[in-house]
Design an enzyme around this catalytic site. Structure first.
Site, PDB file in Angstrom:
ATOM      1  N   MET A  30     -27.991  21.076  -7.978  1.00  0.00           N
ATOM      2  CA  MET A  30     -26.554  20.775  -7.877  1.00  0.00           C
ATOM      3  C   MET A  30     -25.753  21.687  -8.798  1.00  0.00           C
ATOM      4  O   MET A  30     -24.559  21.456  -9.034  1.00  0.00           O
ATOM      5  CB  MET A  30     -26.290  19.304  -8.210  1.00  0.00           C
ATOM      6  CG  MET A  30     -26.951  18.364  -7.210  1.00  0.00           C
ATOM      7  SD  MET A  30     -26.200  16.743  -7.145  1.00  0.00           S
ATOM      8  CE  MET A  30     -26.423  16.176  -8.823  1.00  0.00           C
ATOM      9  N   GLY A  31     -26.423  22.704  -9.349  1.00  0.00           N
ATOM     10  CA  GLY A  31     -25.704  23.689 -10.148  1.00  0.00           C
ATOM     11  C   GLY A  31     -25.439  23.266 -11.571  1.00  0.00           C
ATOM     12  O   GLY A  31     -26.037  22.324 -12.080  1.00  0.00           O
ATOM     13  N   LEU A  33     -26.229  25.263 -14.022  1.00  0.00           N
ATOM     14  CA  LEU A  33     -27.632  25.532 -14.323  1.00  0.00           C
ATOM     15  C   LEU A  33     -27.909  25.599 -15.827  1.00  0.00           C
ATOM     16  O   LEU A  33     -27.114  26.125 -16.594  1.00  0.00           O
ATOM     17  CB  LEU A  33     -28.059  26.850 -13.660  1.00  0.00           C
ATOM     18  CG  LEU A  33     -27.880  26.924 -12.139  1.00  0.00           C
ATOM     19  CD1 LEU A  33     -28.368  28.282 -11.629  1.00  0.00           C
ATOM     20  CD2 LEU A  33     -28.594  25.784 -11.427  1.00  0.00           C
ATOM     21  N   HIS A  37     -33.412  24.175 -14.878  1.00  0.00           N
ATOM     22  CA  HIS A  37     -33.293  24.775 -13.543  1.00  0.00           C
ATOM     23  C   HIS A  37     -33.928  26.167 -13.520  1.00  0.00           C
ATOM     24  O   HIS A  37     -34.609  26.538 -12.568  1.00  0.00           O
ATOM     25  CB  HIS A  37     -31.816  24.943 -13.159  1.00  0.00           C
ATOM     26  CG  HIS A  37     -31.029  23.676 -13.049  1.00  0.00           C
ATOM     27  ND1 HIS A  37     -29.992  23.367 -13.892  1.00  0.00           N
ATOM     28  CD2 HIS A  37     -31.110  22.648 -12.176  1.00  0.00           C
ATOM     29  CE1 HIS A  37     -29.466  22.212 -13.540  1.00  0.00           C
ATOM     30  NE2 HIS A  37     -30.116  21.738 -12.509  1.00  0.00           N
ATOM     31  N   GLN A 151     -39.871  17.305 -12.815  1.00  0.00           N
ATOM     32  CA  GLN A 151     -40.461  15.989 -13.111  1.00  0.00           C
ATOM     33  C   GLN A 151     -39.442  15.102 -13.840  1.00  0.00           C
ATOM     34  O   GLN A 151     -39.600  13.893 -13.913  1.00  0.00           O
ATOM     35  CB  GLN A 151     -41.728  16.210 -13.955  1.00  0.00           C
ATOM     36  CG  GLN A 151     -42.555  14.971 -14.220  1.00  0.00           C
ATOM     37  CD  GLN A 151     -43.049  14.301 -12.951  1.00  0.00           C
ATOM     38  OE1 GLN A 151     -43.374  14.977 -11.965  1.00  0.00           O
ATOM     39  NE2 GLN A 151     -43.086  12.972 -12.946  1.00  0.00           N
ATOM     40  N   SER A 188     -30.040  18.289 -19.049  1.00  0.00           N
ATOM     41  CA  SER A 188     -29.389  17.715 -17.878  1.00  0.00           C
ATOM     42  C   SER A 188     -27.981  18.271 -17.803  1.00  0.00           C
ATOM     43  O   SER A 188     -27.326  18.455 -18.835  1.00  0.00           O
ATOM     44  CB  SER A 188     -29.322  16.184 -18.013  1.00  0.00           C
ATOM     45  OG  SER A 188     -28.383  15.661 -17.084  1.00  0.00           O
TER      46      SER A 188
HETATM   47  P1  AMP Z   1     -29.989  18.789 -10.382  1.00  0.00           P
HETATM   48  O1  AMP Z   1     -29.146  20.017 -10.369  1.00  0.00           O
HETATM   49  O2  AMP Z   1     -29.720  17.853 -11.500  1.00  0.00           O
HETATM   50  O3  AMP Z   1     -30.049  18.118  -9.027  1.00  0.00           O
HETATM   51  O4  AMP Z   1     -31.466  19.303 -10.637  1.00  0.00           O
HETATM   52  C1  AMP Z   1     -32.054  20.259  -9.779  1.00  0.00           C
HETATM   53  C2  AMP Z   1     -33.529  20.293 -10.032  1.00  0.00           C
HETATM   54  O5  AMP Z   1     -33.770  20.651 -11.391  1.00  0.00           O
HETATM   55  C3  AMP Z   1     -34.178  18.920  -9.819  1.00  0.00           C
HETATM   56  O6  AMP Z   1     -35.420  19.077  -9.157  1.00  0.00           O
HETATM   57  C4  AMP Z   1     -34.347  18.403 -11.213  1.00  0.00           C
HETATM   58  O7  AMP Z   1     -35.412  17.499 -11.362  1.00  0.00           O
HETATM   59  C5  AMP Z   1     -34.626  19.695 -11.977  1.00  0.00           C
HETATM   60  N1  AMP Z   1     -34.318  19.501 -13.398  1.00  0.00           N
HETATM   61  C6  AMP Z   1     -33.169  19.027 -13.930  1.00  0.00           C
HETATM   62  N2  AMP Z   1     -33.278  18.925 -15.264  1.00  0.00           N
HETATM   63  C7  AMP Z   1     -34.534  19.337 -15.587  1.00  0.00           C
HETATM   64  C8  AMP Z   1     -35.254  19.448 -16.803  1.00  0.00           C
HETATM   65  N3  AMP Z   1     -34.728  19.108 -17.974  1.00  0.00           N
HETATM   66  N4  AMP Z   1     -36.523  19.898 -16.744  1.00  0.00           N
HETATM   67  C9  AMP Z   1     -37.093  20.227 -15.552  1.00  0.00           C
HETATM   68  N5  AMP Z   1     -36.462  20.147 -14.381  1.00  0.00           N
HETATM   69  C10 AMP Z   1     -35.201  19.712 -14.390  1.00  0.00           C
END
Ligand code: AMP
Length: 285
Positions: A30-31, A33, A37, A151, A188
């Site tokens: 969802m960006g 980054l 990511h 994860q 996050s």
């Molecule tokens: P999002 O942009 O929050 O939807 O995340 C996109 C992808 O990045 C998803 O598969 C998340 O699980 C992964 N992701 C987000 N935060 C982390 C993190 N701290 N460590 C590993 N993967 C992450």
């Protein structure tokens, strides 16, 4: 790196890569980054010739009153981070491109029952249906050999794995370990919502998981006792409002009363107005 916004351009570029026999990876995001990511993208590039990453804040997975409208966005910075991480094609569609009839009018929605019902599924009704539906669309568009998920969102990984198994999708789902700040906070995009005081308070999540890990390492196998260790730590932080603390089976996301196979201790905690999730994957038995 090519940045495209339409389904047509995406299909053409991926089709070209596939015709030359390249393996194709997909990293949906969802960006906004961060290093988490980027780790997914880098691993995807290490293991595949051609990497597609998507940036799409998917309205279908947000509930009423959630943060869809204010979700942080910075496409320029994201494009630089994706390019530096080895992404070949960055797909950044508009909501209209992904849902030409309007997302509210979608008639075909993907529901993964069981695994999506507890934990975040219980407090965010429709969330995993929105995730499974958009990931299905992306899988159809890109037809990746491998798709990379963090994860960090353990339930999302379990939901996607279940969906891929049930629908015989020829895609390998790779789960990448959680990337953390030096002090333990899981990265996050939503961490930007935290004030300085809340940022410090948020460390209680990783501390709670550490406490539970110590209990597991000492040989404890009862779910309730492991959960209690984490809850005890969370209770020390006045700014933390616990939504759930649950030891669940890593594949089914069903509660575990006595640990037998791979399990996840999953937390959702509100720090002020910000809802944070974190978890510990425990594979030794
Ligand atoms: P999002 O942009 O929050 O939807 O995340 C996109 C992808 O990045 C998803 O598969 C998340 O699980 C992964 N992701 C987000 N935060 C982390 C993190 N701290 N460590 C590993 N993967 C992450």
């Amino acid at each position: 790196m090519k940045q495209v916004t339409t389904v047509e351009e995406l299909r053409q570029l991926v089709g070209g890569a596939r015709r030359t026999g390249q393996s194709v990876a997909l990293v949906p995001t969802m960006g906004y980054l961060h290093a988490g990511h980027c780790t997914l993208m880098q691993q995807a590039k290490n293991e595949n010739a051609f990497v597609v990453a998507s940036i799409f804040v998917n309205p279908l997975q947000f509930g009423a009153g959630e943060d869809f409208a204010v979700y942080p966005r910075d496409l320029e910075r994201d494009a630089a981070a994706a390019a530096a991480s080895g992404v070949d094609v960055l797909f950044t569609p508009t909501v209209e491109e992904m849902y030409p009839q309007g997302y509210e009018n979608m008639k075909t929605l993907v529901t993964v029952s069981g695994v999506s019902e507890g934990l975040c599924g219980a407090s965010r009704p429709g969330h995993f249906q929105g995730v499974a539906t958009v990931v299905s669309k992306l899988f159809h568009l890109v037809q990746p050999d491998r798709a990379y998920f963090g994860q960090k969102d353990a339930q999302q990984v379990a939901v996607i794995r279940q969906m891929v198994r049930d629908l015989n999708w020829p895609v390998e789902i790779i789960a990448v370990p959680i990337v953390r700040e030096a002090d333990g906070l899981a990265l996050s995009s939503r961490n930007v919502y935290l004030s300085q005081e809340e940022r410090t308070a948020a460390l209680v999540l990783s501390r709670a998981l550490q406490k539970a890990k110590t209990v597991l390492q000492a040989g404890e196998r009862r779910g309730a006792v492991v959960e209690a260790a984490a809850k005890e730590e969370l209770a020390q932080e006045a700014l933390a409002a616990v939504e759930y603390v649950k030891l669940v089976d890593a594949a089914t996301m069903q509660p575990v009363s006595e640990l037998q196979g791979p399990a996840v201790l999953a937390l959702a905690v509100r720090i002020g107005k910000t809802r944070l999730i974190d978890n510990l994957l425990w594979e030794e038995c």
